[in-house]
Design an enzyme around this catalytic site. Structure first.
Site, short mmCIF file in Angstrom:
data_model
loop_
_atom_site.label_atom_id
_atom_site.label_comp_id
_atom_site.label_asym_id
_atom_site.label_seq_id
_atom_site.Cartn_x
_atom_site.Cartn_y
_atom_site.Cartn_z
N SER A 140 0.80 -1.15 0.15
CA SER A 140 -0.01 0.06 0.06
C SER A 140 0.91 1.32 0.14
O SER A 140 0.41 2.36 -0.09
CB SER A 140 -0.88 -0.03 1.07
OG SER A 140 -0.16 -0.16 2.45
N LYS B 118 -6.54 3.33 8.29
CA LYS B 118 -5.72 4.23 7.88
C LYS B 118 -6.48 5.62 7.73
O LYS B 118 -5.54 6.60 8.10
CB LYS B 118 -5.31 3.95 6.28
CG LYS B 118 -4.56 2.63 6.37
CD LYS B 118 -4.20 2.66 4.75
CE LYS B 118 -3.65 1.03 4.64
NZ LYS B 118 -3.36 0.54 3.25
#
Length: 840
Positions: A722, A765
């Site tokens: 990511s 996140k």
């Protein structure tokens, strides 16, 4: 180099003789030993030496390196060939007896005469012939001539004799004749050599004694080794005495029990063993057991009656019978299937987690409907009955530490009215911990599953298998394979514990598992679980949890009244922001507990009745802040981008820094990056190299400069795909000399085609970005659906940009040179086109 006394250095005359090399023996002067010669040259040397009038020959031990070489040769006739294969100090001996067999080696009895030093070795048809010089004998007179003291050597000899007398007293098999020989001997060197042989020291130690040229040093070495030898004898004698005492006590106890039995018979009293067995039979008749278990108990009762409970085996059987009789074979607790009650319990114990609570209610509703349809126990086979009673799939709560996975299991048990048992699987490597140990082992016990059911007292408790991802595997088996049997409704109705040795029905047990990292759970086991994810809490959730649950609980633990601490919301928010950085609330509860304990000290001394804590007092009570409230970069600069990462403790913000390295070509990576992150760097660099013209980048910068990428917090390992868009943005920002907006964070995987691929952990996140003050997030367009899991109040304060292509990421992340960098993009207008702007 061998050191010789001054008197020996004058000896330059060499003599010759025949040599017998030996492997595991060292012949000492004045010592007679049996030696075997079996190799061709060795036999030739012996025959030649015996044929002489003196019958003398040299006995030398082979060095370890020579023995290793001969062992590797795997030749039965291989022998030493050069002088370096032998120890330089050997013994001149005389053959006292020789026995020649028709086939096989020659057996010799050789007496050592004196020490010699080998000089040369010749291998001839007659055997091994050596040149040597004689070494001076070790005598007290010679030692005194070289500066030694008579009194010291006499004292050393007396000490050695005294120790041998003690050794003889400790060892009943020590020959009296041998002790008499040692006592009458006045030759110090002979006593030393005899002691070395009697202590049965190895070749190296014996050779060291032979090579010693100073009599006093030799005596001191022998004395030290003899003291160790006597101490070993003393400990051995002590252990044997204790063992004999234990055996005598056992025999005495046996005889006393037999006498007690006779006395009780004379007095007309009953046999205790028979009374105990009668009590066990009474217990057996009073409880309902499966046929197999009842048969096993009756068989063990018959064995116990034959051998009696006073024996060691009788105690093992009695313990086994206690387990069988105390197990809840048929005992169950009635379930409370009121769904409204379950709602009330879950809401009372946990704040938020609406989707998780909804999934639990669905599970209980299914169980309620299935429970109503159950026929009588006598209808169908055991497997069919187990399938009717089975509670369905096993729920596994997955999430960071401290989010309430274990407490949810307690709430489910409380809602159903079932006993709750927790089994920690962390560090479990032995499958016998779950399946039990066989009764043949000393200290055998049932496995943890059976022990948990035994503690619960019913066959249908709620059992939580905590930390499923911490299960290991080694030579003692694979516990995960046992968990497959335990959690599978098709198998666990006849779970076989090795200690009980009888099948036990686990189909009515509600198993709940927890895990932090599913990547460490074996795929077959993961296939049997229904995953329920618990994400981290937002700051608003933590505030409500602290006010409703944590602070009252810590006040109670500290023994304080409910109104002892007045903690305003602003102070509580400061604790959350400055003293905790986690997905759950465990660290927050610890801080509140520390606060309550400090106030408890004031209460205990009568210095306070009710304390109102202001934010400025927190540093005095809890110490300096542990975390910065806003750790985002304040000054934009080329080559620095902000990324978002998922960790076991929730989401986190990380920075990627890139610099050019002139006159270098390679790519340098630092910050403990994993293999996947290193691949993301290679993909980002290759994409920029291939599309440099489209991006407006001078290709010469890449050709003539190296690249160094660094992710701070280098002590923490990092990995995952990511960070791909963050890596690419940092490199592009550096090469374009355009800074990245500091109010923007990003996440997403990239490929060489220029696509932005979806990633996981979006909720965690986003919460991490919100926590540090970042209000704009770039994410893959395919992850837009995951934003529905983000709390509403966070959505209202954040801006999300969905992107499909790398160009869109760069368009929304980089600050154009035409804009005022001082604005840092705060007044940047929403971008139209392919990028998707989602604002509250």
């Amino acid at each position: 180099m061998l050191w010789l006394p001054h008197s020996a250095q004058k000896l330059t005359q060499f003599e010759s003789g025949f040599l017998l090399p030996v492997r595991d023996t060292v012949l000492l002067p004045s010592i007679t030993l049996p030696i075997v010669a079996g190799r061709p040259h060795s036999i030739a040397s012996v025959e030649t030496a015996v044929a002489t009038e003196s019958k003398q020959m040299v006995i030398a031990a082979m060095r370890p390196e020579c023995l290793e070489r001969l062992a590797k040769a795997r030749d039965a006739e291989a022998e030493a060939k050069k002088i370096s294969d032998l120890y330089s100090v050997a013994t001149l001996g005389v053959v006292r007896r020789m026995a020649r067999l028709p086939i096989g080696p020659i057996q010799l009895l050789i007496e050592g005469l004196e020490r010699i030093q080998l000089e040369k070795l010749h291998v001839t048809k007659q055997g091994f012939e050596v040149e040597f010089c004689r070494l001076p004998a070790l005598t007290v007179e010679a030692a005194v001539a070289d500066g030694g003291e008579v009194t010291k050597m006499n004292a050393l000899v007396d000490a050695i004799k005294s120790l041998w007398e003690e050794a003889a007293s400790l060892n009943p098999n020590f020959p009296d004749e041998l002790l008499a020989v040692l006592s009458r001997n006045d030759d110090a060197a002979q006593i030393a050599y005899q002691s070395v042989i009697l202590m049965q020291q190895d070749v190296a130690e014996t050779q060291a004694a032979l090579a010693e040229n100073d009599l006093e040093t030799l005596l001191r070495q022998v004395l030290g080794n003899l003291q160790k030898h006597v101490e070993e004898q003393r400990l051995r004698s002590q252990i044997l005495g204790e063992t004999k005492k234990e055996i005598d006590e056992q025999q005495r106890e046996f005889f006393l029990r037999q006498q007690l039995k006779k006395i009780q018979e004379e007095l007309g009293q009953g046999n205790p063993d028979q009374e105990e067995i009668a009590e066990l039979r009474k217990t057996l008749d009073a409880i309902a057991l499966p046929a197999v278990a009842e048969k096993q108990i009756k068989r063990e009762l018959a064995r116990l009656e034959r051998i009696g409970s006073s024996s060691a085996e009788g105690g093992v059987i009695r313990t086994y019978l206690d387990w069988l009789l105390e197990m809840p074979w048929q005992k169950t607790v009635e379930d409370n299937l009121d769904l409204q009650n379950a709602h009330t319990v879950l809401d009372a114990d946990h704040y938020g987690l609406e989707k998780v609570k909804e999934r639990i209610i669905e599970h209980l509703a299914t169980f309620k409907l299935k429970h109503r349809q159950q026929p009588s126990d006598t209808d169908g086979s055991m497997r069919e009955q187990a399938e009717r009673y089975a509670v369905g799939t096993v729920v596994c709560f997955v999430g960071p530490p401290g989010v309430g996975k274990t407490s949810l299991g307690r709430s489910i048990a409380r809602a159903l009215g079932r006993p709750f048992e927790r089994i920690s699987l962390g560090g479990l490597r032995d499958e016998a911990e779950l399946r039990g140990h066989r009764r043949t082992y000393i200290g055998a016990m049932p496995g943890r599953i059976i022990q948990a059911i035994h503690r619960a007292g019913v066959k249908n408790p709620v059992i939580m298998l905590d930390e499923l991802d911490k299960v290991g595997m080694d030579y003692r088996g694979d516990p995960a394979s046992v968990l497959l049997e335990i959690l599978d409704p098709q198998q666990n109705y006849c779970f076989h514990d090795l200690y009980l040795d009888v099948d036990f029905d686990l189909s009515q047990v509600i198993f709940i598992a927890t895990a932090n990292d599913l990547s460490k759970v074996s795929p077959p086991l993961l296939d049997r679980l229904e995953l329920v994810e618990l994400s981290g809490y937002s700051d608003r959730d933590k505030l409500a949890i602290a006010q409703t649950y944590l602070l009252p609980r810590q006040l109670e633990k500290a023994g304080l009244p409910k109104d002892a601490i007045i903690l305003p919301e602003v102070a509580l928010r400061q604790i959350i922001d400055d003293y905790t950085r986690e997905a759950g609330v465990r660290r927050l509860e610890q801080q509140l507990g520390s606060l309550c304990r400090k106030i408890a000290v004031k209460y205990a001394t009568g210095a306070a009745t009710s304390v109102n804590i202001h934010p400025e007092q927190l540093e005095t009570l809890l110490g300096p802040p542990r975390y910065l409230r806003d750790n985002r970069r304040q000054r934009p600069q080329p080559g620095v981008a902000t990324g978002l990462a998922w960790t076991l403790a929730g989401g986190d913000v990380l920075f990627v820094e890139a610099v050019l390295l002139p006159e270098l070509r390679e790519v340098t990576l630092t910050g403990q990056l994993g293999d996947v992150m290193e691949e993301s760097v290679q993909i980002a660099r290759s994409y920029i190299w291939a599309h440099a013209k489209e991006l407006g980048i001078e290709l010469s910068q890449l050709k003539s400069n190296g690249l160094h990428l660094h992710v701070p917090a280098g002590a923490i390992p990092k990995d995952g795909p990511s960070a791909g868009v963050t890596m690419l943005t940092a490199i592009a920002s550096l090469l374009l000399n355009q800074p990245v907006r500091t109010d923007t964070a990003m996440t997403g995987e990239i490929d060489l085609s220029g696509d932005v691929l979806p990633v996981g952990g979006i909720r965690e996140k986003v919460l991490a970005a919100h926590r540090v003050g970042i209000r704009r997030v770039l994410l893959p367009r395919q992850n837009e659906k995951d934003l529905m899991d983000v709390p509403d109040h966070v959505m209202q304060e954040m801006e999300f940009v969905g992107c499909d292509l790398i160009q869109q990421i760069l368009q929304h992340a980089l600050i154009s040179n035409s804009l005022d960098s001082a604005n840092n993009g705060h007044h940047h207008q929403p971008v139209t086109g392919n990028g998707v702007i989602m604002s509250a």
